[in-house]
Design an enzyme around this catalytic site. Sequence first.
Site, PDB file in Angstrom:
ATOM      1  N   LYS A 145      -3.199  48.159  -8.071  1.00 43.49           N
ATOM      2  CA  LYS A 145      -3.612  47.543  -9.309  1.00 43.49           C
ATOM      3  C   LYS A 145      -2.698  46.349  -9.604  1.00 43.49           C
ATOM      4  O   LYS A 145      -1.583  46.348  -9.106  1.00 43.49           O
ATOM      5  CB  LYS A 145      -3.576  48.558 -10.456  1.00 43.49           C
ATOM      6  CG  LYS A 145      -2.145  49.076 -10.726  1.00 43.49           C
ATOM      7  CD  LYS A 145      -1.838  49.251 -12.160  1.00 43.49           C
ATOM      8  CE  LYS A 145      -1.243  48.067 -12.804  1.00 43.49           C
ATOM      9  NZ  LYS A 145       0.209  47.969 -12.784  1.00 43.49           N
ATOM     10  N   LYS A 179       0.140  61.549 -10.655  1.00 47.11           N
ATOM     11  CA  LYS A 179       1.213  62.301 -11.323  1.00 47.11           C
ATOM     12  C   LYS A 179       0.728  63.727 -11.562  1.00 47.11           C
ATOM     13  O   LYS A 179      -0.400  63.932 -12.010  1.00 47.11           O
ATOM     14  CB  LYS A 179       1.576  61.645 -12.668  1.00 47.11           C
ATOM     15  CG  LYS A 179       2.309  60.309 -12.516  1.00 47.11           C
ATOM     16  CD  LYS A 179       2.700  59.754 -13.871  1.00 47.11           C
ATOM     17  CE  LYS A 179       3.217  58.332 -13.786  1.00 47.11           C
ATOM     18  NZ  LYS A 179       4.608  58.191 -13.347  1.00 47.11           N
ATOM     19  N   GLU A 213       8.673  52.529 -22.128  1.00 50.10           N
ATOM     20  CA  GLU A 213       9.666  52.307 -21.068  1.00 50.10           C
ATOM     21  C   GLU A 213      10.903  51.651 -21.671  1.00 50.10           C
ATOM     22  O   GLU A 213      10.780  50.881 -22.628  1.00 50.10           O
ATOM     23  CB  GLU A 213       9.109  51.366 -19.999  1.00 50.10           C
ATOM     24  CG  GLU A 213       7.909  51.920 -19.277  1.00 50.10           C
ATOM     25  CD  GLU A 213       7.461  50.973 -18.172  1.00 50.10           C
ATOM     26  OE1 GLU A 213       7.888  51.196 -17.032  1.00 50.10           O
ATOM     27  OE2 GLU A 213       6.731  50.017 -18.457  1.00 50.10           O
ATOM     28  N   ASP A 232      -1.385  45.145 -17.549  1.00 49.14           N
ATOM     29  CA  ASP A 232      -0.483  45.874 -16.656  1.00 49.14           C
ATOM     30  C   ASP A 232      -0.566  47.396 -16.862  1.00 49.14           C
ATOM     31  O   ASP A 232      -0.450  48.156 -15.911  1.00 49.14           O
ATOM     32  CB  ASP A 232       0.966  45.395 -16.907  1.00 49.14           C
ATOM     33  CG  ASP A 232       1.966  45.997 -15.945  1.00 49.14           C
ATOM     34  OD1 ASP A 232       1.729  45.926 -14.727  1.00 49.14           O
ATOM     35  OD2 ASP A 232       2.990  46.545 -16.409  1.00 49.14           O
ATOM     36  N   HIS A 237      -3.784  52.452 -16.265  1.00 47.37           N
ATOM     37  CA  HIS A 237      -3.157  53.763 -16.490  1.00 47.37           C
ATOM     38  C   HIS A 237      -3.610  54.411 -17.799  1.00 47.37           C
ATOM     39  O   HIS A 237      -3.998  55.572 -17.839  1.00 47.37           O
ATOM     40  CB  HIS A 237      -1.628  53.642 -16.536  1.00 47.37           C
ATOM     41  CG  HIS A 237      -1.031  52.963 -15.353  1.00 47.37           C
ATOM     42  ND1 HIS A 237      -1.506  53.124 -14.070  1.00 47.37           N
ATOM     43  CD2 HIS A 237       0.031  52.127 -15.232  1.00 47.37           C
ATOM     44  CE1 HIS A 237      -0.760  52.415 -13.232  1.00 47.37           C
ATOM     45  NE2 HIS A 237       0.175  51.796 -13.911  1.00 47.37           N
TER      46      HIS A 237
END
Length: 486
Positions: A145, A179, A213, A232, A237
């Site tokens: 991606k 994950k 983050e 992003d 996600h």
Amino acid sequence: LPVASFDGVVFGATGDLTMRKLLPALFHRFRDRQFPDSSRIIAVARTELDTEGYRKRAEAALRQHVDAASLDEDMLTAFLDLLRYHLVDALGEQGWPELVASLNERPDQVRAYYLATSPDLYGTICQRLAQHGGITPQSRVVLEKPIGRDLASAQAINNAVGAVLPEKQIFRIDHYLGKETVQNLMALRFANPIFERLWHADTIDHVQITVAETVGVEGRGGYYNGSGALRDMVQNHMLQLLCLLAMESPISLDTDAVRDEKLKVLRALQRVDPHEVNGCTVRGQYSAGIADGRPVPGYLADLGAESSNTETFVALKMQVNSWRWAGVPFYLRTGKRLPRKVSEIVVQFRTPPFSIYPRDQHELQPNRLLIRLQPAEGMRLEMMTKEPGPGGLHLRPTGLDISFEKAFGQRYPDAYERLLMDVVRGNTTLFMRRDEVEAAWSWVEPILQGWNDRRDTPRPYLAGSWGPTAAIAMIERDGRTWYESF
Ligand code: BG6
């Protein structure tokens, strides 16, 4: 489960993703003897290097990114032996015939091309491979991606790659799907009827998804500044997380059965009117502050630029237009340089319709199901409980906790480990289908357009804070608040 011997070809082999994620993931799988040493890992890039030089770089990266306990010296040497380096100019002629000739020595081998390059090159690389006879029935191509930067560029890439390989040989990676805790979302919902019975607008007040983050853009400014948080993190996600939370039960675990249900959620997302983008989105950009306990520069200084209109934080309010979800807002936020690294989902249930506990003495907290994706993976169901004791009646919020570490107590494989082995197996379930990627871009596009039309800049926020105050105001206008958990 062991996989067959394969030839893995990594384009962009000197880049950050290969060094930080792909090589360590392959090393772990090799160390656990999941694939045989007859496999080859062929590193491809434009840098003037030979195999020895590449192995040195790879070794340094593995020593840095693999935990010491897993770094068995004999296995490291054996792993480095699997690596070969080929200099190929993706846009020119150099290197292609040699690369393909070496691959075609083993025509029946599973062959996985991993494109860890700029998406602009995906179409060209696939066309070159085809022209030189490098695509076999056993070939797969993995696309990192982001697939493009808007709907039109994503369609162009999908057309170019699709002209060379059928969909079942195309693996569009979204590492969040690899994950463990993200895969567990389906188990939580579809293996535990107690939750599924409550999983709708009658009982759920709203849902929050936070992916925070502490890092800044580090050395990735060149890529990041052309992208921003929405492209992003959200387009891929976070929309995937939302899909897994909101989708209906698939009819089976078959690849397309699951992807069909996720696609329906993407199609049911309420489209944002570009004129009203400010009501349901907040953009931010970090300025100098404190992160991880030390002073850090702002985004522009990290970038070495005078100005930038790129957001490093975004908060969104979203609606899924379906019978199940009508009226239940989904609030999403993600950003760099936030106070903690945490990815978490909060499902907040409605409060009791009527309370028998006098309001002035008891503040009833709503039940919440917290799903911690990383770190300290786990789940917690928050509920009101009577405090034991002979005194008066006191109620207190407490939690039913599951810690994955306590329950399973093993090392968590990195998402890439699982996904790379799925590529070799030919299993596309945890990868995005063409129509999913395009549906996600179509939803994102009016937001990009609205921001662009308004020409306003992202709001500054201090590094180490939870983003611009406007993001707090956005949820508080609805009488709700961002919930920070355990
Ligand atoms: C990547 C983004 O896809 O995901 C990065 O490009 C981000 O900007 C990363 O840092 C986060 O991944 P994780 O697994 O650390 O949550």
